[in-house]
Design an enzyme around this catalytic site. Structure first.
Site, PDB file in Angstrom:
ATOM      1  N   TYR A 153     -27.060 -64.231  17.996  1.00  0.00           N
ATOM      2  CA  TYR A 153     -27.239 -63.744  16.626  1.00  0.00           C
ATOM      3  C   TYR A 153     -25.961 -63.098  16.107  1.00  0.00           C
ATOM      4  O   TYR A 153     -25.497 -63.400  14.997  1.00  0.00           O
ATOM      5  CB  TYR A 153     -28.399 -62.758  16.556  1.00  0.00           C
ATOM      6  CG  TYR A 153     -28.521 -62.104  15.203  1.00  0.00           C
ATOM      7  CD1 TYR A 153     -29.049 -62.808  14.123  1.00  0.00           C
ATOM      8  CD2 TYR A 153     -28.086 -60.794  14.988  1.00  0.00           C
ATOM      9  CE1 TYR A 153     -29.143 -62.224  12.870  1.00  0.00           C
ATOM     10  CE2 TYR A 153     -28.172 -60.214  13.738  1.00  0.00           C
ATOM     11  CZ  TYR A 153     -28.701 -60.922  12.676  1.00  0.00           C
ATOM     12  OH  TYR A 153     -28.777 -60.344  11.433  1.00  0.00           O
ATOM     13  N   LYS A 157     -23.476 -64.313  12.841  1.00  0.00           N
ATOM     14  CA  LYS A 157     -23.130 -63.493  11.681  1.00  0.00           C
ATOM     15  C   LYS A 157     -21.620 -63.280  11.573  1.00  0.00           C
ATOM     16  O   LYS A 157     -21.085 -63.133  10.459  1.00  0.00           O
ATOM     17  CB  LYS A 157     -23.874 -62.162  11.732  1.00  0.00           C
ATOM     18  CG  LYS A 157     -25.383 -62.320  11.543  1.00  0.00           C
ATOM     19  CD  LYS A 157     -25.729 -63.071  10.261  1.00  0.00           C
ATOM     20  CE  LYS A 157     -27.207 -63.225  10.019  1.00  0.00           C
ATOM     21  NZ  LYS A 157     -27.528 -63.937   8.761  1.00  0.00           N
TER      22      LYS A 157
END
Length: 259
Positions: A153, A157
């Site tokens: 994750y 990002k």
């Protein structure tokens, strides 16, 4: 009346829903995307009745590799031009990388990176041709450092932030702008899906989705390249620039770990 149209992904709840409300209030026509068609239609009907705008629902699961291109093809078939793109859809998985679900992480890569990039690739040329347009990519404060227990994750990002900054610079001589919104912990369905409710990160306090969306909306309209909502989040995003990488890894692991 504003005759511009915004496409918002992940629009059925959380930050995406709050973006839909803000754009509708300013009389943008809406194209709403998420998986739950019934929920999207309910939102579309409510905002149409309240603000007198047009709202189109395009239910697609962006974790499916072909979905982003199908979405833009459907817009073309309906002669809908997108003036503002809000790439909001995204999710996370929690746990040590060797224990997490590869299927879930592949879907995450598809939604957080591939769908976002595909929609930008498909819709940006039209904005450049019209010499007018805005793109908002929802990144995260996770973009500023690596994230033990959420390794994939955090990496997705970081990609979103880097990608957004780069194309923003490429477009500097046009009237098309790109904004990266980098929220910290936010109260949405996100933390439930990632099983983060009991982590120190969320236990220490989270911003409301409407606050985050309003900050991002203002940043987009003011052509800001990067927006970090909240004083604490701004301070932490700057702090990591001055700390040793090992210290950052220790800190992130601590705040992500569950009590």
């Amino acid at each position: 009346m504003n005759n511009k149209t915004v496409l918002i992904t992940g629009a059925s709840s959380g930050i995406g829903l709050e973006f839909a409300k803000l754009f509708a209030k300013d009389h943008y026509h809406l194209v709403l995307n998420a998986r739950n068609e019934a929920k999207l239609q309910e939102i579309a009907d409510e905002l149409t009745a309240k603000h007198g705008i047009q709202a189109t629902v395009v239910a697609k699961d962006l974790s499916m590799p072909e979905s982003a291109e199908e979405l833009t093809a459907e817009l073309m078939a309906k002669n809908i031009e997108i003036d503002v793109l809000v790439n909001n859809a995204g999710f996370a998985a929690y746990g040590p990388f060797d224990e997490t679900s590869w299927k879930e992480e592949k879907d995450m890569l598809q939604v957080n990176i591939m769908a976002l990039t595909t929609l930008t690739k498909q819709l940006l040329p039209g904005m450049i041709k019209r010499n007018s347009g805005k793109i908002l990519n929802v990144a995260s404060t996770a973009a500023f450092q690596p994230g033990p227990l959420m390794a994939v994750y955090y990496a997705t990002k970081a990609y979103v932030l880097s990608f957004s900054e780069a194309i923003s610079y490429e477009l500097r001589n046009t009237n098309v702008t790109v904004t990266a919104l980098c929220p910290g912990a936010t109260s949405t369905n996100f933390e439930k899906r990632a099983s983060l409710e009991q982590s120190r990160l969320f236990q220490s306090g989270a911003m409301d989705a409407d606050q985050v969306a309003l900050t991002g909306y203002k940043a987009l309209m003011n052509d800001k390249r990067i927006s970090v909502p909240g004083f604490k989040n701004k301070a932490l995003a700057q702090l990591v620039r001055f700390l040793p990488r090992k210290a950052i890894l220790n800190i992130v692991h601590y705040v992500q770990d569950k009590k």
